[in-house]
Scaffold this active site. Structure first.
Site, PDB file in Angstrom:
ATOM      1  N   GLY A 105       0.797  -1.220   0.000  1.00  0.00           N
ATOM      2  CA  GLY A 105       0.000   0.000   0.000  1.00  0.00           C
ATOM      3  C   GLY A 105       0.829   1.269   0.000  1.00  0.00           C
ATOM      4  N   ILE A 106       1.791   1.369   0.909  1.00  0.00           N
ATOM      5  CA  ILE A 106       2.641   2.557   0.962  1.00  0.00           C
ATOM      6  C   ILE A 106       3.561   2.587  -0.251  1.00  0.00           C
ATOM      7  CG2 ILE A 106       4.583   3.588   2.200  1.00  0.00           C
ATOM      8  CD1 ILE A 106       3.156   2.913   4.800  1.00  0.00           C
ATOM      9  N   ASP A 126      13.446 -11.539  -3.134  1.00  0.00           N
ATOM     10  CA  ASP A 126      13.183 -11.875  -1.736  1.00  0.00           C
ATOM     11  C   ASP A 126      14.269 -11.237  -0.876  1.00  0.00           C
ATOM     12  OD1 ASP A 126      12.676 -12.936   0.735  1.00  0.00           O
ATOM     13  OD2 ASP A 126      12.915 -15.036   0.143  1.00  0.00           O
ATOM     14  N   ASN A 130      11.682   0.688   1.984  1.00  0.00           N
ATOM     15  CA  ASN A 130      10.304   0.699   2.472  1.00  0.00           C
ATOM     16  C   ASN A 130       9.795  -0.692   2.836  1.00  0.00           C
ATOM     17  OD1 ASN A 130       7.417   1.703   2.660  1.00  0.00           O
ATOM     18  ND2 ASN A 130       7.243   0.358   0.885  1.00  0.00           N
ATOM     19  N   TYR A 187       8.831  -6.407  15.756  1.00  0.00           N
ATOM     20  CA  TYR A 187       8.812  -5.304  14.788  1.00  0.00           C
ATOM     21  C   TYR A 187       9.491  -4.050  15.333  1.00  0.00           C
ATOM     22  CZ  TYR A 187       6.853  -1.771  11.628  1.00  0.00           C
ATOM     23  OH  TYR A 187       6.686  -0.731  10.738  1.00  0.00           O
ATOM     24  N   LYS A 232      12.820  -1.860  13.836  1.00  0.00           N
ATOM     25  CA  LYS A 232      12.727  -0.487  13.370  1.00  0.00           C
ATOM     26  C   LYS A 232      13.601   0.449  14.207  1.00  0.00           C
ATOM     27  CE  LYS A 232      10.075  -1.102   9.841  1.00  0.00           C
ATOM     28  NZ  LYS A 232      10.540  -0.807   8.468  1.00  0.00           N
ATOM     29  N   PRO A 278       4.831   7.360   7.996  1.00  0.00           N
ATOM     30  CA  PRO A 278       3.492   7.963   7.893  1.00  0.00           C
ATOM     31  C   PRO A 278       3.139   8.796   9.122  1.00  0.00           C
ATOM     32  CG  PRO A 278       3.443   5.663   7.236  1.00  0.00           C
ATOM     33  CD  PRO A 278       4.789   5.898   7.852  1.00  0.00           C
TER      34      PRO A 278
END
Length: 277
Positions: free
Chosen positions: A17-18, A62, A89, A162, A166, A192
């Site tokens: 999506g992004i 991949d 991304n 996660y 990050k 975002p």
């Protein structure tokens, strides 16, 4: 777009999506895009959405393996000749573990070695390997952009694995920005700013989709970061949701950004100083 210098941009996670929103914005701005993703069907849909055009090239790779990262970069260079902008991304989120993991957060028992390793391979190691491969080309040209999608500090401190990945990419971004200062290669973080309405967030999250950010918020700040006008802008994290399109790019960036990471926390450390010999 008149007056725009066309750049060669490698975007990872381009079929998501992004990623799709980023591709769309940069195509409008006149850039050439190497769209990399592991999802072949998603890449096909991306190409169909934009029609056959020479400035959009799909690459299936991949990024969970070093071989895949190498192949992805090689494919971009083979097609366009070089990479001038790298947008890291691509990522794997906790919804990949189970659909409700955004709100019923993964427990320690769920974090097996293979799960932990896969998250770090895609979210940390892949950006490092791609950046390492791209930087020599950028240094030689005296121009380049590295743009990394991390996450909020809140998520870093709440959501494993996660958040840990990050946080690692955020720290890496700060180090790379310092290392590349003065070379013409900038390193910035673009996020975002909150939950975004993409399949990255599972259907059972319990959050209202219409209350989430739209992926398109990433477009205006990304387009500015790729422009020549952003040549002196580095070491910063931009919150896309705070970008004000009524301002000039520099003004909007100043209002929507701060230094990568939270450098003021470094004051807590006690450093040893070498004795004079």
């Amino acid at each position: 777009m008149a007056g725009t210098t066309s750049r060669i941009v490698l975007i990872t996670g381009a079929a998501g999506g992004i990623g799709r929103a980023m591709v769309a914005s940069l195509l409008v701005a006149g850039h050439r895009i190497a769209a990399l993703d592991y999802d072949a069907k998603g890449l096909d849909a991306l190409l169909r959405a934009h029609g056959a055009r020479p400035n959009l090239h799909a690459i299936e790779a991949d990024l969970s393996t070093a071989k895949g990262c190498e192949a992805g970069m090689a494919a971009a260079i083979s097609h366009f000749g070089r990479v001038e902008v790298l947008v890291n991304n691509a990522g794997i989120g906790v919804s990949s573990l189970r659909p409700d993991a955004e709100t019923r957060l993964p427990s320690l028992e769920e974090l097996s070695g293979p799960v932990w390793d896969r998250f770090f391979a895609i979210n940390v190691t892949a950006p490092m390997l791609l950046t390492r491969a791209a930087v020599p080309m950028m240094r030689e040209a005296g121009w380049g952009r590295i743009i990394n999608n991390t996450t909020s500090f809140r998520t870093m401190l709440r959501v494993l694995p996660y958040g840990a990945t990050k946080a690692a990419l955020e720290a890496s971004s700060a180090v790379w920005a310092a290392e590349l200062a003065g070379t013409g290669v900038t390193v910035n973080v673009l996020i975002p700013g909150g939950p975004t309405d993409t399949p990255f967030i599972g259907a059972e999250s319990g959050w209202a989709r219409d209350a989430m950010l739209r992926p398109s918020v990433m477009g205006p700040p990304l387009t500015w970061l790729v422009s020549d006008a952003a040549g002196d802008f580095t070491g910063q994290r931009i919150i896309a949701a705070r970008w004000d399109n009524s301002l000039t790019g520099a003004e909007a960036a100043a209002r929507a950004s701060r230094a990568i990471g939270w450098p003021e926390l470094g004051a807590d450390a006690v450093w040893l100083t070498a004795k004079n010999s």
